[in-house]
Scaffold this motif. Structure first.
Motif, PDB file in Angstrom:
ATOM      1  N   TYR A 185       2.341   3.167 -20.797  1.00 13.38           N
ATOM      2  CA  TYR A 185       2.547   2.776 -19.405  1.00 13.38           C
ATOM      3  C   TYR A 185       2.157   3.911 -18.468  1.00 13.38           C
ATOM      4  O   TYR A 185       2.259   5.080 -18.817  1.00 13.38           O
ATOM      5  N   VAL A 186       1.736   3.533 -17.274  1.00 14.90           N
ATOM      6  CA  VAL A 186       1.434   4.491 -16.220  1.00 14.90           C
ATOM      7  C   VAL A 186       2.216   4.063 -14.986  1.00 14.90           C
ATOM      8  O   VAL A 186       2.097   2.914 -14.543  1.00 14.90           O
ATOM      9  N   GLU A 187       3.045   4.965 -14.472  1.00  9.96           N
ATOM     10  CA  GLU A 187       3.809   4.691 -13.263  1.00  9.96           C
ATOM     11  C   GLU A 187       3.164   5.451 -12.110  1.00  9.96           C
ATOM     12  O   GLU A 187       2.954   6.655 -12.190  1.00  9.96           O
ATOM     13  N   ILE A 188       2.858   4.724 -11.058  1.00  8.99           N
ATOM     14  CA  ILE A 188       2.240   5.283  -9.868  1.00  8.99           C
ATOM     15  C   ILE A 188       3.291   5.328  -8.762  1.00  8.99           C
ATOM     16  O   ILE A 188       3.993   4.346  -8.519  1.00  8.99           O
ATOM     17  N   LYS A 189       3.388   6.456  -8.090  1.00  7.86           N
ATOM     18  CA  LYS A 189       4.320   6.614  -6.986  1.00  7.86           C
ATOM     19  C   LYS A 189       3.514   6.739  -5.695  1.00  7.86           C
ATOM     20  O   LYS A 189       2.717   7.653  -5.533  1.00  7.86           O
ATOM     21  N   TYR A 190       3.699   5.757  -4.809  1.00  7.62           N
ATOM     22  CA  TYR A 190       3.018   5.733  -3.512  1.00  7.62           C
ATOM     23  C   TYR A 190       3.952   6.216  -2.419  1.00  7.62           C
ATOM     24  O   TYR A 190       5.117   5.841  -2.391  1.00  7.62           O
ATOM     25  N   ASN A 191       3.430   6.993  -1.505  1.00  6.90           N
ATOM     26  CA  ASN A 191       4.147   7.359  -0.307  1.00  6.90           C
ATOM     27  C   ASN A 191       4.035   6.178   0.655  1.00  6.90           C
ATOM     28  O   ASN A 191       2.930   5.772   1.001  1.00  6.90           O
ATOM     29  N   LEU A 192       5.150   5.619   1.079  1.00  3.19           N
ATOM     30  CA  LEU A 192       5.133   4.444   1.956  1.00  3.19           C
ATOM     31  C   LEU A 192       4.658   4.751   3.368  1.00  3.19           C
ATOM     32  O   LEU A 192       4.135   3.870   4.048  1.00  3.19           O
ATOM     33  N   VAL A 193       4.804   5.971   3.805  1.00  3.17           N
ATOM     34  CA  VAL A 193       4.414   6.323   5.165  1.00  3.17           C
ATOM     35  C   VAL A 193       2.899   6.364   5.305  1.00  3.17           C
ATOM     36  O   VAL A 193       2.329   5.799   6.228  1.00  3.17           O
ATOM     37  N   VAL A 194       2.236   7.025   4.366  1.00  2.00           N
ATOM     38  CA  VAL A 194       0.782   7.172   4.464  1.00  2.00           C
ATOM     39  C   VAL A 194       0.033   6.337   3.430  1.00  2.00           C
ATOM     40  O   VAL A 194      -1.192   6.338   3.404  1.00  2.00           O
ATOM     41  N   ASN A 195       0.770   5.625   2.566  1.00  2.00           N
ATOM     42  CA  ASN A 195       0.209   4.716   1.562  1.00  2.00           C
ATOM     43  C   ASN A 195      -0.843   5.387   0.672  1.00  2.00           C
ATOM     44  O   ASN A 195      -1.961   4.894   0.531  1.00  2.00           O
ATOM     45  N   VAL A 196      -0.474   6.515   0.104  1.00  2.00           N
ATOM     46  CA  VAL A 196      -1.342   7.203  -0.850  1.00  2.00           C
ATOM     47  C   VAL A 196      -0.549   7.508  -2.121  1.00  2.00           C
ATOM     48  O   VAL A 196       0.672   7.640  -2.082  1.00  2.00           O
ATOM     49  N   ILE A 197      -1.258   7.610  -3.230  1.00  2.00           N
ATOM     50  CA  ILE A 197      -0.639   8.005  -4.491  1.00  2.00           C
ATOM     51  C   ILE A 197      -0.299   9.489  -4.387  1.00  2.00           C
ATOM     52  O   ILE A 197      -1.140  10.300  -4.027  1.00  2.00           O
ATOM     53  N   TYR A 198       0.951   9.823  -4.675  1.00  2.00           N
ATOM     54  CA  TYR A 198       1.261  11.247  -4.691  1.00  2.00           C
ATOM     55  C   TYR A 198       1.929  11.684  -5.980  1.00  2.00           C
ATOM     56  O   TYR A 198       2.266  12.847  -6.145  1.00  2.00           O
ATOM     57  N   ALA A 199       2.064  10.772  -6.938  1.00  2.00           N
ATOM     58  CA  ALA A 199       2.542  11.147  -8.263  1.00  2.00           C
ATOM     59  C   ALA A 199       2.139  10.068  -9.253  1.00  2.00           C
ATOM     60  O   ALA A 199       2.000   8.896  -8.895  1.00  2.00           O
TER      61      ALA A 199
END
Length: 85
Positions: free
Chosen positions: A44-58
């Motif tokens: 599995y791969v878990e992607i963490k998006y920043n909701l403010v700027v909508n970019v992957i940051y982890a």
């Protein structure tokens, strides 16, 4: 592709891999983040998006025995399936 092979890729290749080969299997919201879980082959791969700027940051990858999967599995109600057995 194995998880070891995935981890050997650079970040852009990892993103392309889960986007093209992965299947979205879960999603959850945090206070300021959105998490999306993809299955790629047998990991599995878990992607963490920043909701403010909508970019992957982890991003993290793990196998099915990992406790990281629990936050996606625990909310699933299987009571109807249990009653049929």
């Amino acid at each position: 592709m194995t998880m070891f092979e995935f981890k050997q890729l650079d970040e852009l290749e990892q993103i392309e891999t889960f986007w093209v080969e992965g299947q979205k299997v879960g999603e959850r919201l945090g206070k300021s983040s959105r998490y999306i879980l993809y299955q790629v082959n047998d990991f599995y791969v878990e992607i963490k998006y920043n909701l403010v700027v909508n970019v992957i940051y982890a991003m993290r990858s793990f196998e099915c025995e990992s406790p990281y999967l629990d936050v996606y599995l625990l909310p699933i109600d299987i009571s109807a399936v249990k009653q049929q057995v």
